[in-house]
Design an enzyme around this catalytic site. Structure first.
Site, mmCIF file in Angstrom:
data_model
loop_
_atom_site.group_PDB
_atom_site.id
_atom_site.type_symbol
_atom_site.label_atom_id
_atom_site.label_comp_id
_atom_site.label_asym_id
_atom_site.label_seq_id
_atom_site.Cartn_x
_atom_site.Cartn_y
_atom_site.Cartn_z
ATOM 1 N N ASP A 23 0.005 5.124 0.698
ATOM 2 C CA ASP A 23 -0.685 3.834 0.754
ATOM 3 C C ASP A 23 -2.075 4.048 1.376
ATOM 4 O O ASP A 23 -2.204 4.707 2.421
ATOM 5 C CB ASP A 23 0.104 2.840 1.582
ATOM 6 C CG ASP A 23 -0.515 1.453 1.542
ATOM 7 O OD1 ASP A 23 -0.302 0.764 0.527
ATOM 8 O OD2 ASP A 23 -1.217 1.086 2.508
ATOM 9 N N GLU A 73 -2.751 -0.451 -4.150
ATOM 10 C CA GLU A 73 -3.316 0.762 -3.562
ATOM 11 C C GLU A 73 -2.233 1.782 -3.222
ATOM 12 O O GLU A 73 -2.476 2.732 -2.473
ATOM 13 C CB GLU A 73 -4.114 0.420 -2.301
ATOM 14 C CG GLU A 73 -3.300 -0.052 -1.117
ATOM 15 C CD GLU A 73 -3.035 -1.565 -1.119
ATOM 16 O OE1 GLU A 73 -2.757 -2.107 -0.058
ATOM 17 O OE2 GLU A 73 -3.133 -2.191 -2.205
#
Length: 581
Positions: A450, A493
């Site tokens: 992440d 993301e």
């Protein structure tokens, strides 16, 4: 302008790669003779399709059939019968007489009478066989140098497509001319036409309006041809119907129409099935049953007619392209197949399920185009390859279709922004790896990544910068993992990496390398709470899969490890190792 050219080349790069490669393969296959028999069969078809030519008025054939032999009661016919046959022909004053019969031995009665006829007939030509199993000529005609070759050249499929004009048994000897050549030269000498050497090195010969060029062994569809002697491609006038004929019985009974033979060439030959002088030619279609065979005398007549027509009327001898032009011909059709297929696929991939009929016709027409062009060229006296360009056309089209299908499958499995695998492909791949791990009892690891504080990054630099950032992160992860690992965009993301057959320790090293590679990009992130650059938090989970557990269990563990990494301050790797799920 150069930018536009570069853009166009970029759009056609697949075609520019596939077409030359396919053409190269086809040209190589052709050079090894892979298409030779098909090329020859196509040439035969062109001969059969060509409009029928009128009968040659300069040639008459005396046929010796089974019924003629029954009538005279002897075969070979006696020398007395042959002498009478020639005497009856001489009465009509033909320009030349060719005997396509082997007479190397006397056949009594009447041998002396036949010798006298041979000596008193200056325009008579006998035959001998010099290739393979030889047959000597009549001794008296040999002494007078009135002998021609009866040899016929057979292709690999047993058909006669080439004419043997001469053979030079020894370098110091004079060439021995074929029967058709001897007869044609006698006829043309009466017209004031003789043979001239144009290029001694290349053995080009000029005869009236014709320029004769010998075969070298790789013309048209031929590959590795035995081109011994002086050979040309037979440009057949046609079959028996293209020549006027008389039967042996008619000549012996002097039932010859007045002036029929005057100033003509007369050929005498056996035509019956039992005479073993029958050959396959382009006019014998072996695909429709038992192929018809042509008597050798009619083949000699065709070659004689070809020489006369070329010398007197300029009738085309069959010509060929140089190798480089034939290669270019194949390349052109390879590009046509690749380009046409690519355009067709692009136009019909835009949600259309039904292909218009006219487009199907275009595809079929494209395959027929090389045949049509080659046939028109054949009518003009050229033999150009047909099968090789068709092979290049079809193969290029198939290659482009396969590549296009692969491209579509690849696009369907990729994330459009980052060009790594998408979520759907990840799910399929992960499930397969899970069950393989369970079956083979081997390690399986998963890393969830992440981008730290990515929402703040987007707010600070804008969405375009955010997209660019994700692209760079995806590339960095790709540089950190191994070829056997799969990278996918998990959502937003988040990225995920599947590491098949990988223990927790090795996976930990890969995860650390991922974090290092991303940080090494030094993508500025001024509002990050942990670093001046973009960083990653990674959650690692490893296990040996079990048939009783579900793949989602490993994902859940990796997600928990990722949460733990964030909780511990981000920019780090946290892991969970489970012995078995």
């Amino acid at each position: 302008m150069w930018k536009q050219i570069g853009k166009r080349i970029g759009q056609c790069k697949e075609i520019l790669i596939a077409a030359p490669c396919v053409a190269g393969v086809v040209i190589s296959a052709n050079s090894f003779g892979c298409f030779q028999l098909l090329e020859l069969a196509t040439l035969d078809k062109f001969f059969r399709l060509r409009p029928r030519e009128p009968a040659d008025p300069r040639i008459v054939i005396v046929t010796i059939s089974e019924s003629d032999i029954t009538e005279i009661g002897q075969w070979p016919m006696s020398d007395a019968v042959l002498a009478k046959l020639i005497e009856n022909l001489k009465e009509q004053q033909p320009l030349a007489i060719g005997i396509d019969l082997y007479r190397n031995l006397p056949v009594e009665p009447g041998h002396q009478a036949l010798v006298r006829v041979f000596k008193s007939t200056p325009n008579l030509i006998g035959v001998e066989k010099v290739v393979g199993e030889t047959v000597a000529p009549p001794p008296s005609l040999k002494q007078q140098d009135k002998v021609g070759l009866a040899d016929l050249v057979l292709d690999a499929d047993g058909k006669v497509r080439r004419g043997l004009l001469s053979v030079k048994p020894d370098e110091n000897e004079r060439p021995q001319l074929g029967l058709a050549v001897r007869l044609a030269l006698i006829y043309l000498k009466d017209k004031g036409i003789g043979l001239e050497k144009v290029d001694a090195g290349k053995r080009h010969l000029k005869l009236g309006k014709a320029l004769f060029v010998p075969l070298k062994g790789k013309e048209g569809g031929y590959v590795g041809l035995d081109s011994g002697g002086y050979q040309i491609l037979l440009n057949y006038r046609g079959t028996r119907e293209n020549f006027e004929t008389l039967s042996l019985k008619e000549v012996l009974e002097n039932r010859i129409p007045p002036n029929l033979l005057r100033d003509r060439i007369v050929l005498i030959g056996a035509t019956g099935q039992s005479f073993n002088d029958l050959f396959l030619t382009p006019y014998g279609n072996s695909f429709t049953g038992s192929p018809s065979r042509t008597p050798g005398v009619f083949i000699h007549a065709n070659l004689t007619s070809q020489i006369l027509s070329a010398a007197l009327e300029g009738r085309s001898l069959i010509r060929f392209w140089p190798d480089t032009v034939e290669w270019l011909w194949v390349v052109v059709w390879s590009f046509a197949g690749a380009g046409g297929s690519w355009r067709f696929l692009q136009q019909n991939s835009l949600g259309k399920k039904v292909v218009p009929v006219w487009k199907i016709g275009v595809v079929i027409g494209a395959v027929g185009a090389p045949i049509g062009v080659s046939y028109l060229a054949f009518l003009g006296g050229w033999w150009i390859p047909v099968i090789a360009p068709i092979a290049a056309l079809i193969t290029s089209a198939i290659v482009m279709a396969g590549y296009y299908n692969h491209k579509l499958q690849r696009l369907a499995s990729l994330d459009g922004l980052t060009q790594v695998a998408n979520r759907r492909y990840f799910n399929d791949f992960f499930e397969k790896q899970w069950w393989q791990s369970a079956q083979e009892k081997r390690d399986l690891s998963l890393i969830l990544c992440d981008v730290d504080y990515f929402k703040i990054y987007n707010d600070t630099y804008g969405h375009q910068a955010g997209d660019w950032c994700l692209q760079q992160v995806a590339k960095a992860i790709g540089e950190a993992v191994r070829p056997s690992d799969l990278i996918a965009r998990y959502g937003g993301e988040e990225f995920v990496v599947i590491l098949p057959n990988t223990s927790a320790e090795v996976a930990w090293q890969v995860a650390q390398q991922i974090c290092f590679q991303v940080k090494a990009l030094q993508i500025a992130h001024i509002n990050s709470q942990i670093s001046e650059y973009v960083t990653l938090s990674c959650g690692l989970a490893s296990t040996i899969a079990d048939f009783e557990a579900l793949p989602m269990e490993l994902i859940k563990m990796a997600d928990e490890a990722l949460y733990e990494a964030k909780k511990m301050g981000r920019d780090r790797v946290s892991r969970r190792e489970i012995q078995s799920l």
